[in-house]
Design a protein around this motif. Structure first.
Motif, short mmCIF file in Angstrom:
data_model
loop_
_atom_site.label_atom_id
_atom_site.label_comp_id
_atom_site.label_asym_id
_atom_site.label_seq_id
_atom_site.Cartn_x
_atom_site.Cartn_y
_atom_site.Cartn_z
N TYR A 110 -4.94 4.32 -1.18
CA TYR A 110 -3.54 4.17 -2.11
C TYR A 110 -2.95 3.01 -1.50
O TYR A 110 -1.73 2.73 -1.59
CB TYR A 110 -2.75 5.38 -1.63
N SER A 111 -3.41 1.84 -0.93
CA SER A 111 -2.87 0.57 -0.83
C SER A 111 -2.58 -0.18 -2.25
O SER A 111 -3.44 0.44 -3.27
CB SER A 111 -4.08 -0.22 -0.05
N ARG A 112 -1.68 -0.92 -2.24
CA ARG A 112 -1.13 -1.42 -3.39
C ARG A 112 -2.05 -2.60 -3.85
O ARG A 112 -2.32 -3.78 -3.16
CB ARG A 112 0.33 -1.91 -3.16
N THR A 113 -2.74 -2.27 -4.93
CA THR A 113 -3.67 -3.46 -5.57
C THR A 113 -3.75 -3.01 -7.06
O THR A 113 -3.23 -2.10 -7.76
CB THR A 113 -5.19 -3.08 -5.12
N GLY A 144 3.83 -10.20 -2.27
CA GLY A 144 2.58 -10.78 -1.26
C GLY A 144 2.20 -9.31 -0.69
O GLY A 144 1.03 -9.35 -0.10
N GLU A 145 2.74 -8.45 -0.38
CA GLU A 145 2.51 -7.00 0.19
C GLU A 145 2.38 -5.98 -0.93
O GLU A 145 1.89 -4.76 -0.61
CB GLU A 145 3.42 -6.65 1.23
N GLY A 146 3.14 -6.22 -2.20
CA GLY A 146 2.92 -5.44 -3.09
C GLY A 146 3.93 -5.43 -4.06
O GLY A 146 4.58 -6.58 -4.38
N ALA A 183 -2.97 -6.54 4.11
CA ALA A 183 -3.41 -5.70 5.08
C ALA A 183 -3.78 -4.05 4.53
O ALA A 183 -3.27 -3.55 4.13
CB ALA A 183 -2.66 -5.56 6.39
N THR A 184 -5.28 -4.13 4.22
CA THR A 184 -5.93 -2.94 4.11
C THR A 184 -7.29 -2.73 4.52
O THR A 184 -7.98 -3.73 4.31
CB THR A 184 -5.78 -2.87 2.40
#
Length: 267
Positions: free
Chosen positions: A102-105, A150-152, A81-82
């Motif tokens: 700053y979302s995790r990618t 899965g989220e980071g 989710a971003t």
């Protein structure tokens, strides 16, 4: 009295050995015998109702840690989710991410080291920060013993970063425990923040990770959890490095990773 006690212990050991070698007739006995053997000891296998004959007993295989090059196949990862604009491009040995916000990618690099020490070498080029407004930072993170949920990412990270501080661009390097814990009380070592491109070497050995930049030492840090550490990042790290890898995070920046090499080290 002492002789009698010792004799009893010898008899008990002999009885247990006899059970293990001669047979286990039911599931409960099998489980009890296995737990009695303890970790790293002989294992008793249930083979068609008969258990524990000499041919059924074996030692766990030893891990052979010989020097060898491993496949380097980075996998693009992005939290589910971003709303941040994120693009990535792979061409040859070039892995480029432009990640606003700053979302995790980033790129996850699996390391099949089978419990052995390993090193990862790569070239990172920080082309630009995407939003360099007052108070904002940008850059990338170098990991070790990381996993992806899965989220980071989870695990160790050294952050190579910059920040706009009152109109002046300053280095903002730090140690982190992914996903996003910045522990600025811990020294991030000696990092050269001049120039756009740097060659990094990440070496995991024992419980520690050693980082080198452009052939010079940055420092050696906790890669696995240290419950007694005064630093938050070290107390939050994973307990082991099994089935984990290296995560290269990009935040508010345009970064290209290239010339990635993974090597299992002889021990």
């Amino acid at each position: 009295m002492l002789k009698k006690t010792r004799a009893s212990r010898v008899a008990a050991v002999a009885m247990l050995a006899a059970v293990v070698l001669s047979g286990c007739n039911d599931t409960k006995t099998v489980k009890k015998d296995q737990s009695s053997n303890g970790p790293g000891g002989y294992q008793c296998e249930d083979v068609k109702g008969g258990c524990g004959t000499k041919s059924d007993i074996h030692l766990p295989p030893k891990v052979s840690c010989a020097a060898a090059m491993l496949p380097a196949i980075p996998e693009f990862k992005q939290q589910d989710a971003t709303s941040d604009p994120i693009t990535h491009m792979e061409e040859g040995d070039q892995y480029r991410i432009s990640a606003a916000g700053y979302s995790r990618t980033g790129y996850f690099l699996p390391v099949s080291s089978q419990g052995c020490s390993y090193s990862v070498e790569l070239t990172a080029t920080l082309s630009r920060g995407l939003d360099t407004s007052e108070g904002l930072g940008w850059g990338y993170g170098l990991g070790a013993c990381n996993s992806w949920t899965g989220e980071g990412p989870q695990g160790f990270s050294l952050q190579y970063a910059f920040i706009n501080d009152g109109g002046t661009i300053n280095p903002n390097n730090s140690l982190n425990d992914y996903p996003d814990v910045n522990d600025l009380h811990a020294s991030a070592g000696t990092i050269n923040s001049n120039g756009d491109t740097h060659v990094w070497r990440i070496t995991f050995k024992g419980r520690n990770v050693t980082i080198n930049e452009d052939a010079g030492p940055v420092g050696t840090f906790n890669a696995l959890r240290d419950a007694k550490s005064p630093y938050e990042y070290a107390r939050s790290l994973p307990d082991d490095c099994n089935n984990k890898g290296v995560f290269l995070r990009v935040f508010n920046a345009d970064v290209t990773f290239s010339n990635i090499k993974v090597e299992m080290l002889a021990t």
